[in-house]
Design a protein around this motif. Structure first.
Motif, PDB file in Angstrom:
ATOM      1  N   ARG A 136       0.837  -1.195   0.000  1.00 60.83           N
ATOM      2  CA  ARG A 136       0.000   0.000   0.000  1.00 60.83           C
ATOM      3  C   ARG A 136       0.878   1.253   0.000  1.00 60.83           C
ATOM      4  O   ARG A 136       1.960   1.293   0.581  1.00 60.83           O
ATOM      5  N   VAL A 137       0.400   2.295  -0.659  1.00 60.70           N
ATOM      6  CA  VAL A 137       1.086   3.581  -0.636  1.00 60.70           C
ATOM      7  C   VAL A 137       1.045   4.157   0.772  1.00 60.70           C
ATOM      8  O   VAL A 137       0.017   4.089   1.462  1.00 60.70           O
ATOM      9  N   ASP A 138       2.153   4.703   1.231  1.00 63.40           N
ATOM     10  CA  ASP A 138       2.246   5.312   2.556  1.00 63.40           C
ATOM     11  C   ASP A 138       3.096   6.573   2.427  1.00 63.40           C
ATOM     12  O   ASP A 138       4.329   6.514   2.412  1.00 63.40           O
ATOM     13  N   GLU A 139       2.437   7.722   2.319  1.00 66.84           N
ATOM     14  CA  GLU A 139       3.172   8.979   2.153  1.00 66.84           C
ATOM     15  C   GLU A 139       4.012   9.305   3.382  1.00 66.84           C
ATOM     16  O   GLU A 139       5.090   9.901   3.264  1.00 66.84           O
ATOM     17  N   GLY A 140       3.527   8.938   4.560  1.00 69.60           N
ATOM     18  CA  GLY A 140       4.322   9.164   5.762  1.00 69.60           C
ATOM     19  C   GLY A 140       5.622   8.398   5.745  1.00 69.60           C
ATOM     20  O   GLY A 140       6.667   8.913   6.144  1.00 69.60           O
ATOM     21  N   ARG A 141       5.574   7.165   5.255  1.00 71.65           N
ATOM     22  CA  ARG A 141       6.799   6.374   5.138  1.00 71.65           C
ATOM     23  C   ARG A 141       7.767   7.005   4.157  1.00 71.65           C
ATOM     24  O   ARG A 141       8.985   7.034   4.390  1.00 71.65           O
ATOM     25  N   ASP A 142       7.241   7.552   3.050  1.00 70.47           N
ATOM     26  CA  ASP A 142       8.101   8.181   2.055  1.00 70.47           C
ATOM     27  C   ASP A 142       8.838   9.384   2.633  1.00 70.47           C
ATOM     28  O   ASP A 142      10.035   9.570   2.397  1.00 70.47           O
ATOM     29  N   VAL A 143       8.114  10.224   3.384  1.00 67.07           N
ATOM     30  CA  VAL A 143       8.733  11.413   3.981  1.00 67.07           C
ATOM     31  C   VAL A 143       9.742  11.006   5.038  1.00 67.07           C
ATOM     32  O   VAL A 143      10.857  11.547   5.112  1.00 67.07           O
ATOM     33  N   ARG A 144       9.352  10.064   5.876  1.00 68.21           N
ATOM     34  CA  ARG A 144      10.224   9.622   6.977  1.00 68.21           C
ATOM     35  C   ARG A 144      11.537   9.055   6.445  1.00 68.21           C
ATOM     36  O   ARG A 144      12.613   9.351   6.963  1.00 68.21           O
ATOM     37  N   ALA A 145      11.453   8.245   5.386  1.00 68.75           N
ATOM     38  CA  ALA A 145      12.661   7.630   4.846  1.00 68.75           C
ATOM     39  C   ALA A 145      13.517   8.609   4.059  1.00 68.75           C
ATOM     40  O   ALA A 145      14.719   8.369   3.869  1.00 68.75           O
ATOM     41  N   PHE A 146      12.906   9.715   3.590  1.00 68.68           N
ATOM     42  CA  PHE A 146      13.651  10.671   2.776  1.00 68.68           C
ATOM     43  C   PHE A 146      14.463  11.652   3.626  1.00 68.68           C
ATOM     44  O   PHE A 146      15.358  12.321   3.117  1.00 68.68           O
ATOM     45  N   GLU A 147      14.165  11.741   4.903  1.00 75.77           N
ATOM     46  CA  GLU A 147      14.867  12.694   5.767  1.00 75.77           C
ATOM     47  C   GLU A 147      16.375  12.442   5.818  1.00 75.77           C
ATOM     48  O   GLU A 147      17.159  13.394   5.730  1.00 75.77           O
ATOM     49  N   PRO A 148      16.870  11.193   5.921  1.00 80.73           N
ATOM     50  CA  PRO A 148      18.327  10.996   5.896  1.00 80.73           C
ATOM     51  C   PRO A 148      18.967  11.467   4.592  1.00 80.73           C
ATOM     52  O   PRO A 148      20.091  11.981   4.607  1.00 80.73           O
ATOM     53  N   VAL A 149      18.278  11.306   3.462  1.00 76.76           N
ATOM     54  CA  VAL A 149      18.819  11.767   2.185  1.00 76.76           C
ATOM     55  C   VAL A 149      18.909  13.296   2.177  1.00 76.76           C
ATOM     56  O   VAL A 149      19.911  13.873   1.727  1.00 76.76           O
ATOM     57  N   LEU A 150      17.872  13.954   2.684  1.00 75.12           N
ATOM     58  CA  LEU A 150      17.897  15.422   2.731  1.00 75.12           C
ATOM     59  C   LEU A 150      19.045  15.919   3.597  1.00 75.12           C
ATOM     60  O   LEU A 150      19.730  16.891   3.246  1.00 75.12           O
ATOM     61  N   GLN A 151      19.263  15.278   4.727  1.00 79.82           N
ATOM     62  CA  GLN A 151      20.342  15.724   5.603  1.00 79.82           C
ATOM     63  C   GLN A 151      21.705  15.498   4.956  1.00 79.82           C
ATOM     64  O   GLN A 151      22.629  16.299   5.147  1.00 79.82           O
TER      65      GLN A 151
END
Length: 557
Positions: A81-96
């Motif tokens: 299932r699509v989970d936008e919260g998971r996408d944002v949460r996992a993208f934070e290390p890449v942003l940092q």
């Protein structure tokens, strides 16, 4: 990485750098351990496939496919299932990790980041050096990224999808042959995606299939026919910024902030405060009739540290969408997955709407603004959800379907209340109105007998084998369905009737209508079923039946 050199026709937009991680929702799911890197993976939102891995794509799976079609194409497909919260949460290390190269980053959505090209090229030595260092930083964070540099927002995003650096002044020529539907890649909100999809559909029906065709039209005529959205789409197609530059800021920034006492170290506590701030900020923007281009989320810890993230916003955000953005960002910080969680509990939260501009039209609901009681109920539901989990509070969504059970879908509180199956579409064979007032959570098995005590069945021609005379609700002692059966059944328990020595209740049938046979999805081997309405002793039931027997599908009041 390729470099384009052909010159364009119109003035250039702002020089932008876009970093894109292909199939980021799939990458986020793999990072959460939901599937293996060697497996074909697809994510769906109930309507169809929205993201898929390279392995699934190689086996013929495509975006927009129905789940069954995708599974038929690739039997080993892992569906998530699509989970936008998971996408944002996992993208934070890449942003940092990217911030170690370019400190001023603006994420458009998880997997896509923008930054201006002018500053980084000065201290990194050139555009190719910027691209190489950003790709290297993303790789160290576990993401394979592509970088595009071009004039204008749309050109930069599409250049990143092609891993291309466009020479200054070539964006218009690069976009000219692109399909009109490529405009969807620059939208960041549900409303903006829906509006842009509708606009591109209209333009294609009018014979405009490429961005170059839209760019060639007279600007005044586009604005007169399609309004501000059409003018924005034309500017993007010409390789310009989405909005014309404005020297003075038309509106001041709006901020909603609160001190957390006691300090919050858990997500549910911080999310409860963030929801109140998001609703307050949304109401202030609606009252002033403005939209924002950037949303800045700031959290301050008890030791004085600050966490700041600024998201690009395209179009109007609903209060629930604004809340979700903030909650997902807090989850990314507080979960510790980034390796740099807050050094101490959070003591202060602030939400700021930046690049505020007047909205063309901000309309309240048909019955006015949301009442105080409704807002309080929403906050209470959010609090319960924080204690019980996302599935602890559910909301109904009207769906399209034939049986009453198919016409309602329960979703987690705060999720988008949009139907997967269009309720307005024709549904041949659907149960006629009026619909049952109550639908049991689980079908209640019953026996339908005629006056001779023989089971009533539906033959190949859709006729009943006999006139219904009695309905027996068979409920084993101790089953949870006993209470449900008592709501509609009449008569005392009697073990001496046909059906064995199992305790049951009796409903004498005084009238009936039907049956209505339904045949659907024959290719799955699903048995043909029929529906029948029966009444008696002040009760009315909707029964469903197949070759195995009958069950209670609904109860009429």
């Amino acid at each position: 990485m390729s470099v384009a050199t052909e010159a364009g026709t119109w003035p250039s937009g702002t020089r932008l750098v876009a970093l894109w991680v292909p199939d980021w929702p799939v990458v986020a799911a793999l990072n959460e351990g939901l599937a293996g890197a060697h497996q074909p993976v697809a994510l769906h939102d109930g309507r169809g496939v929205v993201a898929l891995s390279a392995q699934a794509r190689a086996q013929g799976v495509r975006r927009g496919m129905r789940r069954r079609s995708a599974q038929a194409m690739c039997p080993d497909l892992v569906l998530l299932r699509v989970d936008e919260g998971r996408d944002v949460r996992a993208f934070e290390p890449v942003l940092q990790a990217l911030e170690e190269v370019v400190p001023l980053l603006v994420p458009m959505r998880p997997g896509l980041v923008l930054t201006g090209a002018r500053g980084p090229t000065r201290y990194l030595g050139g555009e190719m050096q910027v691209a190489q260092q950003l790709v290297g930083a993303a790789a160290e964070a576990g993401a394979e990224a592509q970088v595009g540099i071009a004039d204008g927002l749309l050109a930069a995003v599409l250049a990143a999808r092609g891993d291309t650096v466009l020479a200054p002044g070539t964006s218009a020529a690069y976009l000219a042959g692109r399909d009109m539907r490529e405009l969807i890649h620059v939208t960041t909100t549900r409303q903006a995606r829906a509006e842009m999809t509708e606009l591109t559909g209209v333009l294609r029906r009018l014979g405009l299939h490429t961005l170059g065709g839209l760019a060639e039209l007279p600007r005044r005529q586009v604005h007169a026919r399609f309004g501000a959205l059409g003018e924005q789409a034309q500017r993007l197609a010409r390789g310009l910024d989405a909005h014309p530059p404005q020297a003075p800021r038309p509106e001041p920034d709006l901020t909603s902030s609160a001190d957390l006492d006691p300090p919050a170290s858990r997500l549910d506590v911080a999310a409860f405060a963030a929801r109140r701030l998001a609703e307050e900020l949304h109401q202030r923007m609606v009252r002033r009739g403005v939209l924002c281009g950037l949303l800045r989320v700031l959290a301050r810890t008890s030791e004085g540290g600050e966490l700041v993230r600024t998201w690009r916003i395209d179009g109007a955000l609903s209060a629930s969408e604004l809340t979700d953005r903030v909650r997902w960002q807090l989850d990314g910080w507080l979960s510790g997955r980034s390796g740099r969680p807050p050094s101490a509990p959070l003591t202060h939260l602030a939400l700021t709407a930046e690049e505020v501009m007047p909205a063309a039209a901000v309309q309240e609901g048909l019955w006015g603004q949301t009442g105080r009681g409704e807002r309080q109920a929403g906050r209470a539901a959010l609090r319960i959800q924080g204690l019980l989990g996302a599935d602890g509070v559910l909301a109904p969504v009207a769906e399209g379907g034939r049986a009453p059970r198919d016409r309602i879908r329960l979703v987690a509180w705060g999720d988008e209340l949009s139907p997967v199956r269009d309720p307005g579409a024709p549904w041949p064979g659907q149960i006629p109105r009026p619909l049952p007032a109550r639908v049991p959570a689980d079908p209640v098995p019953v026996q339908l007998l005629d006056a001779e005590g023989a089971p009533v069945r539906v033959d190949e021609r859709g006729h009943l084998s006999g006139a219904p005379d009695v309905v027996l609700d068979v409920v084993h002692a101790g089953d949870g369905g006993a209470a449900a059966s008592g709501e509609w059944s009449s008569g005392a328990a009697d073990a001496g009737r046909p059906g064995g020595d199992v305790p049951c209740r009796r409903l004498l049938v005084s009238g009936w209508a039907g049956p209505w046979p339904v045949v659907e999805r024959w290719w799955t081997g699903r048995a043909e079923r029929s529906y029948l309405q029966v009444t008696g002793a002040g009760h009315a039931l909707l029964l469903g039946g197949d070759a195995e027997g009958w069950w209670v599908e609904g109860i009429y009041d």
